[in-house]
Structure formats: structure tokens, C-alpha cells
Design an enzyme around this catalytic site. Structure first.
Site, PDB file in Angstrom:
ATOM      1  N   LYS A  42       0.819  -1.198   0.000  1.00 54.88           N
ATOM      2  CA  LYS A  42       0.000   0.000   0.000  1.00 54.88           C
ATOM      3  C   LYS A  42       0.858   1.256   0.000  1.00 54.88           C
ATOM      4  CE  LYS A  42      -3.420  -2.082   3.144  1.00 54.88           C
ATOM      5  NZ  LYS A  42      -3.962  -1.987   4.533  1.00 54.88           N
ATOM      6  N   GLY A  43       2.116   1.111   0.432  1.00 48.07           N
ATOM      7  CA  GLY A  43       2.936   2.279   0.755  1.00 48.07           C
ATOM      8  C   GLY A  43       3.157   3.285  -0.356  1.00 48.07           C
ATOM      9  N   ASP A 101       7.387   2.420  -2.581  1.00 51.37           N
ATOM     10  CA  ASP A 101       7.560   3.456  -1.559  1.00 51.37           C
ATOM     11  C   ASP A 101       9.012   3.540  -1.121  1.00 51.37           C
ATOM     12  OD1 ASP A 101       7.509   0.956  -0.324  1.00 51.37           O
ATOM     13  OD2 ASP A 101       6.129   1.555   1.278  1.00 51.37           O
ATOM     14  N   ASP A 104      14.602  -1.212   0.520  1.00 53.13           N
ATOM     15  CA  ASP A 104      15.473  -1.447   1.677  1.00 53.13           C
ATOM     16  C   ASP A 104      16.422  -2.598   1.328  1.00 53.13           C
ATOM     17  OD1 ASP A 104      16.584  -1.628   4.166  1.00 53.13           O
ATOM     18  OD2 ASP A 104      14.804  -2.397   5.177  1.00 53.13           O
ATOM     19  N   LYS A 132      17.221   3.172   0.854  1.00 52.20           N
ATOM     20  CA  LYS A 132      18.235   3.116   1.908  1.00 52.20           C
ATOM     21  C   LYS A 132      19.493   2.543   1.264  1.00 52.20           C
ATOM     22  CE  LYS A 132      14.962   2.394   5.691  1.00 52.20           C
ATOM     23  NZ  LYS A 132      14.424   1.443   6.695  1.00 52.20           N
ATOM     24  N   PHE A 153      13.957   3.734  10.474  1.00 53.01           N
ATOM     25  CA  PHE A 153      12.607   3.335  10.082  1.00 53.01           C
ATOM     26  C   PHE A 153      11.768   4.597   9.945  1.00 53.01           C
ATOM     27  CE2 PHE A 153       8.321   1.659  10.365  1.00 53.01           C
ATOM     28  CZ  PHE A 153       8.408   0.565   9.531  1.00 53.01           C
ATOM     29  N   VAL A 154      11.198   4.787   8.751  1.00 49.94           N
ATOM     30  CA  VAL A 154      10.462   6.030   8.494  1.00 49.94           C
ATOM     31  C   VAL A 154       8.984   5.746   8.214  1.00 49.94           C
ATOM     32  CG1 VAL A 154      12.466   7.317   7.650  1.00 49.94           C
ATOM     33  CG2 VAL A 154      11.097   5.970   6.038  1.00 49.94           C
ATOM     34  N   ARG A 166       0.148   6.591   7.645  1.00 47.10           N
ATOM     35  CA  ARG A 166       0.207   6.751   6.183  1.00 47.10           C
ATOM     36  C   ARG A 166      -0.243   8.142   5.750  1.00 47.10           C
ATOM     37  NH1 ARG A 166       1.083   1.636   4.036  1.00 47.10           N
ATOM     38  NH2 ARG A 166       0.055  -0.095   5.093  1.00 47.10           N
TER      39      ARG A 166
END
Ligand code: 5GP
Length: 177
Positions: A42-43, A101, A104, A132, A153-154, A166
Site C-alpha cells: 500500500k505504501g 515506496d 530497503d 536506503k 525506520f520512516v 500513512r
């Protein structure tokens, strides 16, 4: 351990400026062609919504969504990816941009890449709001990167922690206290 909202890492103004730049870049790269956008839910939904409005109206743009899970409700990768929602558009022969989104470990992207290549995509490029650097376990060029961020962690602007945050207009660090 308790997690609380920390400082703003990237403001909504910075995000919108960068979206405009990425939109211009994509418009130049796909001029005369068409593009099928595969957004990873969903990000990516806010990044997708803002960024695609910066793509030239001359370019035919298709949008579809895929949901994959690799994180559950925690903050570390489990190393596996499961397809929760699949695409409806045709992938074969299309020029695809995967919209993420955040990249990582690169696992999500690696798996999505494999799936789309397996379905006969003509080209696959990647746009991610955040990266990242140094964390990825895979050699994969990322064509359009919004921002490189430190290893924290954002949340915000589509990114969640346990489905929360969100809706924040900017990107913030989630602090442990
Ligand atoms: P990867 O598969 O590249 O390790 O991780 C990709 C996914 O992990 C992202 O699509 C996102 O859902 C989640 N993720 C990785 N880092 C973060 C982070 O700092 N904050 C949030 N909210 N999600 C993250």
C-alpha cells in the site's frame, strides 16, 4: 520498547518538488511511447498519485496495483514475499515502471521484477520514493529515486507502522524510546 513519531526527515514541499522532477524525467524518457505503471501497495499510493500527475499528458499511462507482503506488522524483513493482490493489466510486451515506496533490502523489488519479467514485460524500470543505500542484497539499477535516506525506520506519505501514519504529509523517523 515503545515507538513514537520523531523529526521530519523530508518535508511535503521537498517531496512535491522532487515529484515534479521525476515526472519530467519520466516524460522525457518515455516521449513517443507508452508506459504501464505497476504500483506496489500500500505504501506507494501517495507517491504514485502525486508523481503520475507530473507525467506529460502526451504519454499514454496505464496504472495497476500489486500487493505483496514481506514485513508483516514488524520493522524487519522476514525474507519472503507473498502476492496478496495481483495485476489485472497485460504485462507482456509492455514498458513497465514499478513504483515502490521504499527499497530497503531490495527483496520486494527482486521478486516483483522476476514476476514481471516472467510474464514477458518488454522493459522494466523502477521508481522509488525512498532508498536506503547500501542495504540492497541485489544488483538492481533503480532508475528513478526520490530520496536516499539513512538507515532509520520512516513513516508518513503512504508509509506505515502497523498501518498507522500513512496520512502524514511528510516523511518522519519513528523513534524507539
Ligand atoms: P525490501 O523488500 O526492499 O526490504 O523492503 C521493501 C518494503 O519494506 C517497503 O515496500 C516497505 O513496505 C517496507 N519498509 C522498508 N523500510 C521501511 C521503513 O523505513 N519504513 C516503512 N514504513 N516501511 C519500510
Amino acid at each position: 520498547m515503545h515507538r513514537v513519531l520523531g523529526s521530519v526527515l523530508i518535508s511535503s514541499e521537498q517531496i512535491q518538488r522532487r515529484n515534479a522532477e521525476l515526472g519530467r524525467q519520466i516524460s522525457a524518457d518515455y516521449a513517443g511511447g507508452a508506459v504501464t505503471i505497476v504500483a506496489i501497495l500500500k505504501g506507494s499510493f501517495l507517491f504514485l498519485a502525486d508523481m503520475i500527475r507530473q507525467i506529460s499528458p502526451e504519454i499514454p499511462v496505464e496504472v495497476d496495483f500489486m500487493a505483496v507482503s514481506s514485513y508483516g506488522n514488524g520493522t524487519t524483513s522476514t525474507g519472503t514475499v507473498r502476492i496478496e493482490k495481483d495485476l489485472e493489466v497485460t504485462v507482456a510486451g509492455r514498458d513497465i515502471i514499478v513504483v515502490e515506496d521504499i527499497v530497503d533490502t531490495g527483496l520486494t523489488l527482486y521478486q516483483v521484477d522476476r514476476i514481471l519479467a516472467g510474464r514477458g514485460a518488454r522493459t522494466i524500470r523502477v521508481a522509488t520514493l525512498l532508498e536506503k543505500p547500501g542495504n540492497s542484497k541485489y544488483e538492481r539499477k533503480i532508475d528513478y529515486v526520490g530520496f536516499q535516506i539513512p538507515n532509520a525506520f520512516v513513516v508518513g506519505y503512504g508509509l506505515d507502522y502497523a498501518q498507522r501514519y500513512r496520512n502524514l504529509p511528510d516523511i518522519r523517523v519513528l523513534d524507539e524510546i
